[in-house]
Design a protein around this motif. Structure first.
Motif, PDB file in Angstrom:
ATOM      1  N   HIS A   1       0.822  -1.208   0.000  1.00  0.00           N
ATOM      2  CA  HIS A   1       0.000   0.000   0.000  1.00  0.00           C
ATOM      3  C   HIS A   1       0.861   1.266   0.000  1.00  0.00           C
ATOM      4  N   ILE A   2       2.002   1.216   0.668  1.00  0.00           N
ATOM      5  CA  ILE A   2       2.932   2.349   0.619  1.00  0.00           C
ATOM      6  C   ILE A   2       3.524   2.467  -0.785  1.00  0.00           C
ATOM      7  N   LEU A   3       3.866   1.337  -1.358  1.00  0.00           N
ATOM      8  CA  LEU A   3       4.502   1.293  -2.672  1.00  0.00           C
ATOM      9  C   LEU A   3       3.589   1.837  -3.767  1.00  0.00           C
ATOM     10  N   ARG A   4       2.288   1.731  -3.534  1.00  0.00           N
ATOM     11  CA  ARG A   4       1.310   2.128  -4.551  1.00  0.00           C
ATOM     12  C   ARG A   4       1.509   3.569  -5.034  1.00  0.00           C
ATOM     13  N   SER A   5       1.997   4.433  -4.177  1.00  0.00           N
ATOM     14  CA  SER A   5       2.174   5.835  -4.547  1.00  0.00           C
ATOM     15  C   SER A   5       3.328   6.049  -5.517  1.00  0.00           C
ATOM     16  N   PHE A   6       4.166   5.040  -5.709  1.00  0.00           N
ATOM     17  CA  PHE A   6       5.393   5.230  -6.483  1.00  0.00           C
ATOM     18  C   PHE A   6       5.428   4.462  -7.802  1.00  0.00           C
ATOM     19  N   ILE A   7       4.369   3.717  -8.100  1.00  0.00           N
ATOM     20  CA  ILE A   7       4.443   2.816  -9.252  1.00  0.00           C
ATOM     21  C   ILE A   7       4.175   3.498 -10.581  1.00  0.00           C
ATOM     22  N   ASN A   8       3.612   4.686 -10.576  1.00  0.00           N
ATOM     23  CA  ASN A   8       3.275   5.346 -11.839  1.00  0.00           C
ATOM     24  C   ASN A   8       4.495   5.906 -12.557  1.00  0.00           C
TER      25      ASN A   8
ATOM     26  N   GLN B   1     -10.257  14.022   2.479  1.00  0.00           N
ATOM     27  CA  GLN B   1     -10.327  14.182   1.031  1.00  0.00           C
ATOM     28  C   GLN B   1     -11.594  14.887   0.566  1.00  0.00           C
ATOM     29  N   ASP B   2     -12.368  15.379   1.514  1.00  0.00           N
ATOM     30  CA  ASP B   2     -13.591  16.119   1.194  1.00  0.00           C
ATOM     31  C   ASP B   2     -14.541  15.294   0.342  1.00  0.00           C
TER      32      ASP B   2
ATOM     33  N   PRO C   1     -17.382  -1.989   0.396  1.00  0.00           N
ATOM     34  CA  PRO C   1     -16.332  -1.848   1.415  1.00  0.00           C
ATOM     35  C   PRO C   1     -15.324  -0.743   1.118  1.00  0.00           C
ATOM     36  N   GLN C   2     -15.013   0.047   2.148  1.00  0.00           N
ATOM     37  CA  GLN C   2     -13.984   1.062   2.063  1.00  0.00           C
ATOM     38  C   GLN C   2     -12.607   0.411   2.214  1.00  0.00           C
ATOM     39  N   TRP C   3     -11.621   1.018   1.533  1.00  0.00           N
ATOM     40  CA  TRP C   3     -10.217   0.631   1.688  1.00  0.00           C
ATOM     41  C   TRP C   3     -10.045  -0.882   1.620  1.00  0.00           C
TER      42      TRP C   3
ATOM     43  N   ILE D   1      -1.601   5.373   5.859  1.00  0.00           N
ATOM     44  CA  ILE D   1      -1.226   5.358   4.438  1.00  0.00           C
ATOM     45  C   ILE D   1      -1.947   6.468   3.685  1.00  0.00           C
ATOM     46  N   LYS D   2      -3.243   6.617   3.933  1.00  0.00           N
ATOM     47  CA  LYS D   2      -4.007   7.655   3.255  1.00  0.00           C
ATOM     48  C   LYS D   2      -3.495   9.051   3.623  1.00  0.00           C
ATOM     49  N   THR D   3      -3.074   9.222   4.876  1.00  0.00           N
ATOM     50  CA  THR D   3      -2.527  10.505   5.305  1.00  0.00           C
ATOM     51  C   THR D   3      -1.206  10.788   4.601  1.00  0.00           C
TER      52      THR D   3
END
Length: 340
Positions: free
Chosen positions: A24-31, A94-95, A106-108, A274-276
């Motif tokens: 889940h942390i890695l997800r932010s870097f795969i793009n 995230q408003d 289900p969330q998350w 993670i979301k934060t």
């Protein structure tokens, strides 16, 4: 730790929850980083399948009186509690409109709680079949379900059927099978298989979200006979990497073994952090693959903190619906005050 617990499974669960958080942390870097993308795909070929397989292994008492009721209290009530908490959290962070909250969507990562409940219920009809037929039917349903567009994330139905074969395999395994996996020869084969799986994730271009099992085939392009064949191929890959991972899990008790008994806490709580981190733009601070070490250290810190006695004391009323740890803490504090 209770002497009756098998350190092997606690080690496996901790390593798997570590990979869940890391993924889940890695997800932010795969793009923007191919290496991170390949690593992400590699982890997702086995970390949830292995988690589900181990869950199936511990579901052998499903015919005991009161099993379903206990399961509902353990899974569905925490699901409803955290569905609300996560919805409020997203509204603040995230408003996102509270009007969009759907209690059956289900969330998350909460899908796992819903699916785990259904997998246990599905043992009743599937246990009436022979093992071979049960696996054949479950795989057949999983392949065919992808052709139905209305089966998606609602009630986690898609994932429930897609990952059902893993749960059933775990249910049918016994200790002897795991002993065979952990043999010297088994570990040698496992190392080679995991290496080959990583090369496949590196060399074959595919949509990583296919590994989630949450979407119909139409989400990935034209729906053909090949769509079902691809899912069958994924099963081969997932089972090979899952068994290989389990073959390499250590058996001895380590400092992290006890944390393997608290994976439920890590699973439910790590999403807030993670979301934060995503909200503050963690990927903007760490953009090079050399920062992989930092991400691993961050994962280790999160998993260890969320497995701590303090977090268990605070979160137990919401997760386990009891206050055993809090009462023990209060009694311990009172005793220490008396001794002083």
């Amino acid at each position: 730790m209770s002497k009756s617990r098998d350190s092997y499974f606690d080690n496996a669960k901790f390593l798997l929850i570590f990979l869940v958080v890391f993924g889940h942390i890695l997800r932010s870097f795969i793009n923007d980083n191919n290496f991170m993308l390949y690593l992400y795909k590699f982890i997702y070929t086995f970390h949830m399948p292995a988690f589900i397989l181990v869950s199936g292994y511990f579901a052998k008492g499903f015919k005991r009186a009161g099993y379903v009721k206990k399961l509902a209290v353990k899974l569905i009530i925490p699901y409803l509690i955290f569905q609300i908490i996560y919805s409020v959290f997203y509204y603040i962070m995230q408003d996102e409109s509270m009007a969009n909250v759907n209690p059956i969507d289900p969330q998350w990562s909460l899908w796992f709680l819903v699916s785990l409940f259904f997998w246990n219920l599905l043992l009743y009809p599937f246990s009436k079949l022979s093992k071979l037929w049960a696996l054949f039917v479950s795989c057949g349903i999983a392949v065919l379900i992808g052709y139905l567009d209305f089966v998606s994330s609602t009630l986690s139905l898609s994932r429930t059927f897609v990952f059902l074969p893993m749960f059933l395999v775990g249910f049918y395994l016994n200790k002897h099978h795991f002993d065979l996996l952990r043999s010297k020869r088994g570990k040698q084969i496992a190392t080679g298989v995991l290496g080959a799986v990583f090369v496949i994730c590196w060399g074959i271009d595919f949509d990583y979200s296919f590994l989630f099992g949450s979407k119909p085939y139409s989400s990935f392009g034209d729906v053909t006979l090949a769509s079902g064949l691809i899912r069958i191929g994924w099963y081969v890959l997932a089972f090979a990497s899952t068994f290989s991972f389990l073959a390499l899990v250590p058996q001895k008790r380590y400092f992290f073994t006890k944390w393997g008994t608290r994976t439920f806490y890590v699973y439910l709580l790590h999403g807030f952090i993670i979301k934060t981190l995503r909200q503050v733009g963690l990927e903007d601070q760490l953009t090079d693959y050399q920062n992989l070490v930092i991400l691993l250290l961050l994962t280790a810190a999160l998993t260890s903190v969320l497995s701590s006695n303090f977090v268990k004391t605070v979160a137990q009323p919401f997760i386990e619906l009891r206050m055993t740890s809090l009462l023990q803490f209060v009694r311990g504090s009172s005793k220490n005050a008396y001794l002083k």
